[in-house]
Write a protein that holds these residues in place. Sequence first.
Motif, PDB file in Angstrom:
ATOM      1  N   SER A  34       0.908  -1.120   0.072  1.00 50.41           N
ATOM      2  CA  SER A  34      -0.021   0.108   0.056  1.00 50.41           C
ATOM      3  C   SER A  34       1.076   1.189   0.033  1.00 50.41           C
ATOM      4  CB  SER A  34      -0.773   0.057   1.182  1.00 50.41           C
ATOM      5  OG  SER A  34      -0.153   0.364   2.448  1.00 50.41           O
ATOM      6  N   LEU A  35       0.061   2.306  -0.309  1.00 48.08           N
ATOM      7  CA  LEU A  35       0.883   3.791  -0.146  1.00 48.08           C
ATOM      8  C   LEU A  35       1.442   3.853   1.037  1.00 48.08           C
ATOM      9  CD1 LEU A  35       1.748   6.537  -1.331  1.00 48.08           C
ATOM     10  CD2 LEU A  35      -0.419   7.248  -0.804  1.00 48.08           C
ATOM     11  N   SER A  36       0.864   3.476   2.470  1.00 42.86           N
ATOM     12  CA  SER A  36       1.374   3.722   3.499  1.00 42.86           C
ATOM     13  C   SER A  36       2.592   2.906   3.794  1.00 42.86           C
ATOM     14  CB  SER A  36       0.287   3.297   4.430  1.00 42.86           C
ATOM     15  OG  SER A  36      -0.713   4.271   4.613  1.00 42.86           O
ATOM     16  N   ASP A  37       2.618   1.546   3.452  1.00 44.38           N
ATOM     17  CA  ASP A  37       3.722   0.607   3.372  1.00 44.38           C
ATOM     18  C   ASP A  37       4.964   1.105   2.870  1.00 44.38           C
ATOM     19  OD1 ASP A  37       2.153  -1.489   4.412  1.00 44.38           O
ATOM     20  OD2 ASP A  37       1.704  -2.490   2.628  1.00 44.38           O
ATOM     21  N   ILE A  38       4.729   1.727   1.520  1.00 50.53           N
ATOM     22  CA  ILE A  38       5.898   2.242   1.084  1.00 50.53           C
ATOM     23  C   ILE A  38       6.293   3.686   1.473  1.00 50.53           C
ATOM     24  CG2 ILE A  38       6.480   3.837  -1.285  1.00 50.53           C
ATOM     25  CD1 ILE A  38       4.580   1.454  -2.610  1.00 50.53           C
ATOM     26  N   GLU A  39       5.466   4.451   2.214  1.00 52.12           N
ATOM     27  CA  GLU A  39       5.561   5.758   3.003  1.00 52.12           C
ATOM     28  C   GLU A  39       6.365   5.344   4.289  1.00 52.12           C
ATOM     29  OE1 GLU A  39       3.211   9.629   4.302  1.00 52.12           O
ATOM     30  OE2 GLU A  39       2.218   7.650   4.580  1.00 52.12           O
ATOM     31  N   ASP A  40       6.223   4.159   4.893  1.00 56.92           N
ATOM     32  CA  ASP A  40       6.766   3.732   6.141  1.00 56.92           C
ATOM     33  C   ASP A  40       8.249   3.555   6.002  1.00 56.92           C
ATOM     34  OD1 ASP A  40       4.633   4.118   7.799  1.00 56.92           O
ATOM     35  OD2 ASP A  40       4.056   1.908   7.808  1.00 56.92           O
ATOM     36  N   PHE A  41       8.410   2.621   4.867  1.00 52.18           N
ATOM     37  CA  PHE A  41       9.762   2.314   4.162  1.00 52.18           C
ATOM     38  C   PHE A  41      10.676   3.411   3.986  1.00 52.18           C
ATOM     39  CE2 PHE A  41      12.570   1.217   0.617  1.00 52.18           C
ATOM     40  CZ  PHE A  41      13.499   0.648   1.290  1.00 52.18           C
ATOM     41  N   MET A  42      10.077   4.551   3.193  1.00 54.13           N
ATOM     42  CA  MET A  42      10.596   5.653   2.796  1.00 54.13           C
ATOM     43  C   MET A  42      10.836   6.788   3.813  1.00 54.13           C
ATOM     44  SD  MET A  42      11.151   4.990  -0.430  1.00 54.13           S
ATOM     45  CE  MET A  42      11.566   6.736  -1.142  1.00 54.13           C
ATOM     46  N   GLY A  43      10.376   6.751   4.938  1.00 53.95           N
ATOM     47  CA  GLY A  43      10.659   7.404   6.175  1.00 53.95           C
ATOM     48  C   GLY A  43      10.146   8.919   5.738  1.00 53.95           C
ATOM     49  N   GLN A  44      11.263   9.826   5.623  1.00 51.77           N
ATOM     50  CA  GLN A  44      10.822  11.044   5.357  1.00 51.77           C
ATOM     51  C   GLN A  44      10.173  11.873   4.079  1.00 51.77           C
ATOM     52  OE1 GLN A  44      11.214  13.461   7.782  1.00 51.77           O
ATOM     53  NE2 GLN A  44      11.941  11.829   9.313  1.00 51.77           N
ATOM     54  N   SER A  45      10.021  10.891   3.053  1.00 50.28           N
ATOM     55  CA  SER A  45       9.404  11.134   1.878  1.00 50.28           C
ATOM     56  C   SER A  45       8.018  11.679   1.903  1.00 50.28           C
ATOM     57  CB  SER A  45       9.559  10.189   1.032  1.00 50.28           C
ATOM     58  OG  SER A  45      10.635   9.557   0.484  1.00 50.28           O
ATOM     59  N   ASP A  46       7.924  12.693   0.977  1.00 53.27           N
ATOM     60  CA  ASP A  46       6.702  13.243   0.993  1.00 53.27           C
ATOM     61  C   ASP A  46       5.276  12.350   0.535  1.00 53.27           C
ATOM     62  OD1 ASP A  46       4.439  15.612   0.826  1.00 53.27           O
ATOM     63  OD2 ASP A  46       4.981  15.380  -1.329  1.00 53.27           O
ATOM     64  N   ARG A  47       4.450  12.151   0.995  1.00 58.92           N
ATOM     65  CA  ARG A  47       3.359  11.389   0.659  1.00 58.92           C
ATOM     66  C   ARG A  47       2.855  11.550  -0.710  1.00 58.92           C
ATOM     67  NH1 ARG A  47      -0.008   7.661   3.431  1.00 58.92           N
ATOM     68  NH2 ARG A  47      -2.059   7.178   2.419  1.00 58.92           N
ATOM     69  N   THR A  48       2.503  12.818  -1.010  1.00 60.69           N
ATOM     70  CA  THR A  48       2.218  13.381  -2.420  1.00 60.69           C
ATOM     71  C   THR A  48       2.918  12.747  -3.568  1.00 60.69           C
ATOM     72  OG1 THR A  48       0.911  15.219  -1.530  1.00 60.69           O
ATOM     73  CG2 THR A  48       1.212  15.196  -3.721  1.00 60.69           C
ATOM     74  N   THR A  49       4.271  12.983  -3.165  1.00 58.41           N
ATOM     75  CA  THR A  49       5.398  12.297  -4.299  1.00 58.41           C
ATOM     76  C   THR A  49       5.187  10.849  -4.476  1.00 58.41           C
ATOM     77  OG1 THR A  49       6.808  14.349  -3.674  1.00 58.41           O
ATOM     78  CG2 THR A  49       7.856  12.591  -4.711  1.00 58.41           C
ATOM     79  N   LEU A  50       5.204  10.140  -3.267  1.00 56.79           N
ATOM     80  CA  LEU A  50       4.996   8.888  -3.327  1.00 56.79           C
ATOM     81  C   LEU A  50       3.779   8.398  -4.392  1.00 56.79           C
ATOM     82  CD1 LEU A  50       6.124   7.681   0.083  1.00 56.79           C
ATOM     83  CD2 LEU A  50       7.405   7.632  -2.054  1.00 56.79           C
ATOM     84  N   TYR A  51       2.502   9.210  -3.933  1.00 57.41           N
ATOM     85  CA  TYR A  51       1.519   8.742  -4.617  1.00 57.41           C
ATOM     86  C   TYR A  51       1.422   8.973  -6.021  1.00 57.41           C
ATOM     87  CZ  TYR A  51      -3.446   8.846  -5.952  1.00 57.41           C
ATOM     88  OH  TYR A  51      -4.784   8.813  -6.664  1.00 57.41           O
ATOM     89  N   ARG A  52       1.999  10.191  -6.408  1.00 56.80           N
ATOM     90  CA  ARG A  52       2.123  10.586  -7.893  1.00 56.80           C
ATOM     91  C   ARG A  52       3.180   9.469  -8.478  1.00 56.80           C
ATOM     92  NH1 ARG A  52       2.939  16.968  -6.966  1.00 56.80           N
ATOM     93  NH2 ARG A  52       0.815  17.421  -6.716  1.00 56.80           N
TER      94      ARG A  52
END
Length: 136
Positions: A34-52
């Motif tokens: 999920s986006l949240s899984d990736i966000e947790d892994f990436m740490g400081q990355s912007d959620r919007t950037t990951l979604y895009r």
Amino acid sequence: MEEIQIKLSERSIRPTAVRILVYDYLAKKNIASSLSDIEDFMGQSDRTTLYRTLKTFEEKGVVHQIDDGTGVQKYALCEEDCMCDPQDLHLHFHCVKCNETQCLTDRKIPHINLPKGFVVKDANLVVKGICDQCEG
């Protein structure tokens, strides 16, 4: 990482640092994320950037989105020769015990004959049960 850059460039995606890291993360996972899984892994990355990034990957046929019935969209890398057409779609398995969803790419969704005038744009087949890791 150079291999990932080439794969992204072949799909007309500019290989930025975030895109390379997201691709690498998904490539190393054996399950849909999920986006949240990736966000947790990436740490400081912007959620919007990951979604895009995920949306760009989806539009360019790098990942496919999975609706496994949990209410959270998940993403997994497409196979090398995937065109993300209905004939490329495969079965997904959602484990009700560990809550993980896996692509079963060797199990294709069969062609379905629809009535005249109907056009398939997408199909999603999710089987729910207990995975081999939880069963043992």
